[in-house]
Design a protein around this motif. Structure first.
Motif, mmCIF file in Angstrom:
data_model
loop_
_atom_site.group_PDB
_atom_site.id
_atom_site.type_symbol
_atom_site.label_atom_id
_atom_site.label_comp_id
_atom_site.label_asym_id
_atom_site.label_seq_id
_atom_site.Cartn_x
_atom_site.Cartn_y
_atom_site.Cartn_z
ATOM 1 N N PRO A 102 81.288 88.039 13.551
ATOM 2 C CA PRO A 102 82.345 87.500 12.624
ATOM 3 C C PRO A 102 83.619 87.390 13.742
ATOM 4 C CG PRO A 102 81.520 89.527 11.747
ATOM 5 C CD PRO A 102 80.736 89.493 13.089
ATOM 6 N N ALA A 103 84.248 86.422 13.439
ATOM 7 C CA ALA A 103 85.459 85.891 14.295
ATOM 8 C C ALA A 103 86.709 86.003 13.746
ATOM 9 C CB ALA A 103 85.109 84.878 15.099
ATOM 10 N N ALA A 104 87.986 86.189 14.350
ATOM 11 C CA ALA A 104 89.126 86.056 13.702
ATOM 12 C C ALA A 104 89.947 85.237 14.732
ATOM 13 C CB ALA A 104 90.062 87.447 13.859
ATOM 14 N N ARG A 105 91.018 84.293 13.926
ATOM 15 C CA ARG A 105 92.063 83.453 14.513
ATOM 16 C C ARG A 105 93.191 83.998 14.612
ATOM 17 N NH1 ARG A 105 92.643 77.058 12.902
ATOM 18 N NH2 ARG A 105 93.928 76.589 14.672
ATOM 19 N N GLY A 118 95.955 79.979 17.755
ATOM 20 C CA GLY A 118 94.650 79.145 17.799
ATOM 21 C C GLY A 118 93.779 79.722 18.492
ATOM 22 N N ALA A 119 93.689 80.819 19.140
ATOM 23 C CA ALA A 119 92.640 81.439 19.944
ATOM 24 C C ALA A 119 91.539 81.994 19.009
ATOM 25 C CB ALA A 119 93.094 82.308 20.891
ATOM 26 N N PHE A 120 90.407 82.442 19.462
ATOM 27 C CA PHE A 120 89.336 83.011 18.367
ATOM 28 C C PHE A 120 88.941 84.155 19.034
ATOM 29 C CE2 PHE A 120 89.645 78.665 16.817
ATOM 30 C CZ PHE A 120 89.638 78.849 15.449
ATOM 31 N N THR A 121 88.697 85.257 18.476
ATOM 32 C CA THR A 121 88.356 86.628 19.112
ATOM 33 C C THR A 121 87.112 87.010 18.138
ATOM 34 O OG1 THR A 121 90.363 87.063 19.884
ATOM 35 C CG2 THR A 121 88.944 88.797 19.939
ATOM 36 N N ALA A 122 86.064 87.536 18.832
ATOM 37 C CA ALA A 122 84.972 88.181 18.371
ATOM 38 C C ALA A 122 84.759 89.424 18.998
ATOM 39 C CB ALA A 122 83.817 87.282 18.224
ATOM 40 N N VAL A 123 84.384 90.559 18.243
ATOM 41 C CA VAL A 123 84.226 91.922 18.962
ATOM 42 C C VAL A 123 82.885 92.269 18.563
ATOM 43 C CG1 VAL A 123 84.982 94.419 19.113
ATOM 44 C CG2 VAL A 123 86.574 92.409 18.904
ATOM 45 N N ASN A 124 82.136 92.817 19.776
ATOM 46 C CA ASN A 124 80.692 93.146 19.377
ATOM 47 C C ASN A 124 80.515 94.515 20.387
ATOM 48 O OD1 ASN A 124 77.870 93.229 18.067
ATOM 49 N ND2 ASN A 124 77.289 92.527 20.137
ATOM 50 N N ASP A 125 80.314 95.655 19.895
ATOM 51 C CA ASP A 125 80.104 96.893 20.368
ATOM 52 C C ASP A 125 81.203 97.131 21.474
ATOM 53 O OD1 ASP A 125 77.401 97.446 18.994
ATOM 54 O OD2 ASP A 125 76.239 96.279 20.798
ATOM 55 N N GLY A 126 82.247 96.859 21.238
ATOM 56 C CA GLY A 126 83.289 97.234 22.132
ATOM 57 C C GLY A 126 83.742 96.242 22.852
ATOM 58 N N ILE A 127 82.878 95.076 23.083
ATOM 59 C CA ILE A 127 83.151 93.928 23.954
ATOM 60 C C ILE A 127 83.885 92.929 23.090
ATOM 61 C CG2 ILE A 127 82.078 92.277 25.452
ATOM 62 C CD1 ILE A 127 81.957 95.349 26.417
ATOM 63 N N GLU A 128 85.002 92.230 23.690
ATOM 64 C CA GLU A 128 85.741 91.197 22.884
ATOM 65 C C GLU A 128 85.321 90.286 23.769
ATOM 66 O OE1 GLU A 128 90.246 90.323 23.109
ATOM 67 O OE2 GLU A 128 89.951 91.900 21.722
ATOM 68 N N TYR A 129 85.210 89.040 22.875
ATOM 69 C CA TYR A 129 85.067 87.722 23.104
ATOM 70 C C TYR A 129 86.295 86.684 22.964
ATOM 71 C CZ TYR A 129 80.310 89.454 24.001
ATOM 72 O OH TYR A 129 79.278 90.153 24.172
ATOM 73 N N LEU A 130 87.089 86.412 23.998
ATOM 74 C CA LEU A 130 88.169 85.475 23.518
ATOM 75 C C LEU A 130 87.976 84.079 23.812
ATOM 76 C CD1 LEU A 130 91.331 85.107 22.701
ATOM 77 C CD2 LEU A 130 91.966 85.630 25.193
ATOM 78 N N VAL A 131 88.086 83.056 22.851
ATOM 79 C CA VAL A 131 87.728 81.655 23.209
ATOM 80 C C VAL A 131 89.130 81.005 22.972
ATOM 81 C CG1 VAL A 131 86.592 79.720 22.292
ATOM 82 C CG2 VAL A 131 85.512 81.831 22.062
ATOM 83 N N THR A 132 89.287 80.282 24.130
ATOM 84 C CA THR A 132 90.703 79.254 23.943
ATOM 85 C C THR A 132 90.060 78.049 24.479
ATOM 86 O OG1 THR A 132 91.378 79.816 26.291
ATOM 87 C CG2 THR A 132 92.290 81.154 24.482
ATOM 88 N N SER A 133 90.840 76.734 24.502
ATOM 89 C CA SER A 133 90.509 75.713 24.883
ATOM 90 C C SER A 133 90.734 75.724 26.329
ATOM 91 C CB SER A 133 91.642 74.572 24.500
ATOM 92 O OG SER A 133 92.907 74.761 25.200
ATOM 93 N N SER A 134 90.952 76.789 26.972
ATOM 94 C CA SER A 134 90.933 76.768 28.460
ATOM 95 C C SER A 134 89.816 77.651 29.167
ATOM 96 C CB SER A 134 92.242 77.137 29.450
ATOM 97 O OG SER A 134 92.783 78.284 28.630
#
Length: 180
Positions: free
Chosen positions: A90-93, A97-113
């Motif tokens: 699951p992700a959150a906006r 406009g960035a998107f973040t997902a968290v899995n097992d304490g690790i965060e994945y941040l997605v931006t255009s850059s």
């Protein structure tokens, strides 16, 4: 003793095959993976109907897609190209406009850059985006009213809980196979 011209010719002849080999080996990593409006073809970084791709991109070592369901829930779909490791979460906006997902304490941040992978305040990887897409907004079904694109995202949604799937994911898809 060979002349300068003979030596230069030998070096040039030896260099041509090496340069051609380097070009062949370097070109797949440098070119953008095949894609359409749903994400990368033959990849986990792709959205399936009825979900639509909000953004998708690739870095030197990863491919990611953010999908949105008809109900407005976001999903992170990522793959590490080196070994085909996948993550669907699951992700959150955020408001920017960035998107973040968290899995097992690790965060994945997605931006255009970039794609930033972190654990708490520690950045594990900061991968610049080499290819990034923001497909056109999906058309809403005629029976429901689509929210205006100028509306701010709702902040009153219930928090999304992350769970680790109990079934293993299938092997990497053709576009996800990395170095053997």
């Amino acid at each position: 003793m060979p002349s300068f011209r003979t030596t230069a010719r030998r070096v040039g002849v030896a260099t041509i095959p090496c340069a051609a080999l380097l070009a062949v080996l370097a070109s797949p990593a440098d070119s953008a993976p095949a894609f359409d409006s749903q994400g990368y073809l033959d990849s986990t970084a792709r959205c399936s109907a009825p979900n639509a791709a909000v953004v998708f991109g690739s870095t030197a070592s990863s491919r990611v897609a953010i999908c949105v369901s008809p109900e407005g829930a976001y999903q992170y779909r990522g793959v590490r190209v080196r070994d085909g490791a996948k993550l669907i979460a699951p992700a959150a906006r955020s408001a920017d406009g960035a998107f973040t997902a968290v899995n097992d304490g690790i965060e994945y941040l997605v931006t255009s850059s970039s794609l930033v992978v972190s654990s708490g305040p520690e950045v594990i990887r900061d991968e610049p985006m080499l290819d990034f897409h923001r497909p056109a907004a999906p058309q809403a079904p005629s029976s429901t009213q689509a929210p205006s694109s100028t509306q701010a995202p709702s902040t009153s949604q219930a928090p999304v809980t992350t769970s680790t799937p109990t079934t293993s994911l299938p092997p990497p898809l053709p576009a996800e196979r990395g170095a053997s």
